[in-house]
Design an enzyme around this catalytic site. Structure first.
Site, mmCIF file in Angstrom:
data_model
loop_
_atom_site.group_PDB
_atom_site.id
_atom_site.type_symbol
_atom_site.label_atom_id
_atom_site.label_comp_id
_atom_site.label_asym_id
_atom_site.label_seq_id
_atom_site.Cartn_x
_atom_site.Cartn_y
_atom_site.Cartn_z
ATOM 1 N N THR A 157 3.016 3.347 -6.976
ATOM 2 C CA THR A 157 2.966 3.587 -5.534
ATOM 3 C C THR A 157 2.084 5.239 -5.455
ATOM 4 O O THR A 157 1.748 5.533 -6.572
ATOM 5 C CB THR A 157 4.547 3.793 -4.908
ATOM 6 O OG1 THR A 157 4.538 4.233 -3.570
ATOM 7 C CG2 THR A 157 5.418 4.944 -5.771
ATOM 8 N N ILE A 172 0.814 -1.238 0.101
ATOM 9 C CA ILE A 172 -0.056 -0.016 -0.200
ATOM 10 C C ILE A 172 0.826 1.222 -0.080
ATOM 11 O O ILE A 172 1.736 1.314 0.718
ATOM 12 C CB ILE A 172 -0.934 -0.084 1.290
ATOM 13 C CG1 ILE A 172 -2.000 -1.036 1.180
ATOM 14 C CG2 ILE A 172 -1.802 1.424 1.306
ATOM 15 C CD1 ILE A 172 -2.724 -1.238 2.506
ATOM 16 N N CYS A 173 0.767 2.098 -0.883
ATOM 17 C CA CYS A 173 1.481 3.302 -0.960
ATOM 18 C C CYS A 173 2.883 3.167 -1.106
ATOM 19 O O CYS A 173 3.253 2.454 -1.989
ATOM 20 C CB CYS A 173 0.984 4.213 0.119
ATOM 21 S SG CYS A 173 1.663 5.991 -0.030
ATOM 22 N N VAL A 174 3.719 3.740 -0.249
ATOM 23 C CA VAL A 174 5.096 3.724 -0.195
ATOM 24 C C VAL A 174 5.717 2.316 0.029
ATOM 25 O O VAL A 174 6.984 2.078 0.299
ATOM 26 C CB VAL A 174 5.724 4.813 0.377
ATOM 27 C CG1 VAL A 174 5.377 6.008 -0.334
ATOM 28 C CG2 VAL A 174 5.362 4.940 1.999
#
Length: 333
Positions: free
Chosen positions: A126, A106-108
């Site tokens: 990302t 998730i995300c970074v």
């Protein structure tokens, strides 16, 4: 029981950490039986601080051994995310991948998967703000900053914050079909699937021309999927020109009107294949594809399998029973 391990590194983003437990904990059978067990797994220290909440500390009885044994691993974002995680963490992720575990970020959290070498030679995404940094640090990764999430089989990555919900709902859909994903999405008050990508968020839109203008058109399309609609038909219903209609869809939905319509028709076909015994010819007509040949082409391109194969995998999962989450399910956000 399918075990989902959520990796809590030091500086973990609280929202990212909570998303898998919320989504997978809300995914149940029509009778209310849980489909997943979610475990928060900490690194070597057995605990982690939370980013943006200096006084908040995450502790868990599960560690890297449980990470190695999980069926699915989710890596939330953490801050700072540029330094590589501890070697023990990277080794555990590599071992899990080698034995066939499904791993998502998730995300970074994508930076962690990239540091472990798991994304080399693959497409990944990302948060759009950090996509260039991911590409610079890991040139073997093909970074796509325009999508909400990417499914590359055993490795999945998602964009920032709410895209983690999209990713987890996609995994529920992949495991148990769109009817179960739709029940779960309704419980957590989310759309079952958001079309478009990060491009719709990167743009700075004219405040005089924002999302509310498109919503009646989307609702009308959903109610008329079975009709042979053209761009002119859609523009006429929206009382605008084709050019303006196309611009609104690009700005507010991140796609074109006809692509949105095709995806919505595939969703309708998925629901009919799962919940009815209608022949494929009738499914094609009800979903607006006109012929089984057209249905098969669009269905295979979007879902990756034929309508018959999809029905064989996901039929007999009724969508009519009430959704009663298990006692252990977290409270809805």
């Amino acid at each position: 029981m399918h075990v989902v391990a959520v990796l809590a590194l030091d500086g973990v983003v609280p929202f990212d950490l909570a998303v898998p437990g919320q989504v997978f904990g809300s995914a149940v059978t029509p009778g209310g039986a849980p489909l997943y067990e979610t475990r928060v797994c900490c690194g070597p220290s057995g605990a982690a601080t939370a980013a943006m909440f200096g006084a908040m500390r995450v502790e868990s009885r599960w560690g890297l051994d449980e990470l190695r044994a999980a069926d699915t691993i989710v890596v939330p974002g953490h801050d700072p995310f540029l330094p590589d995680p501890p070697p023990e963490v990277l080794d555990a992720l590599r071992a899990a991948s080698a034995r066939g575990a499904r791993i998502a970020s998730i995300c970074v959290g994508a930076f962690v998967l990239a540091a472990a070498g798991l994304l080399d030679g693959r497409r990944a995404t990302t948060h759009w703000i950090h996509a260039a940094a991911l590409a610079r640090r890991h040139p073997a990764v093909e970074v796509d900053p325009a999508v909400l999430f990417l499914d590359d089989g055993p490795l999945l990555t998602s964009a920032g914050v709410a895209a983690g919900i999209d990713l987890c709902l996609h995994l529920v859909r992949r495991d148990h079909g769109s009817a179960t994903a739709a029940r779960t999405a309704r419980y957590i008050v989310m759309p079952p699937q958001r079309d478009g990508g990060q491009a719709q968020f990167i743009r700075h839109e004219d405040p005089r021309d924002v999302g509310a203008a498109l919503q009646p058109t989307l609702a009308w399309l959903e109610a008329n999927l079975h009709r042979p609609l053209t761009l002119g038909d859609i523009a006429g219903q929206a009382a605008t020109s084709v050019r303006t209609l196309t611009r609104r869809f690009h700005d507010q939905a991140g796609t074109t009107p006809l692509r949105w319509l095709s995806r919505a028709r595939v969703h309708r076909a998925q629901h009919l294949l799962e919940t009815t015994g209608l022949p494929v010819e009738r499914v094609a007509a009800e979903a607006g594809f006109g012929s089984p040949v057209t249905l098969r082409a669009h269905f295979a391109r979007t879902v990756g399998v034929s309508p018959q194969a999809y029905r064989a995998a996901f039929r007999a999962r009724p969508d009519s029973a009430p959704h009663t989450p298990p006692d252990s399910a977290p409270d809805p956000l």
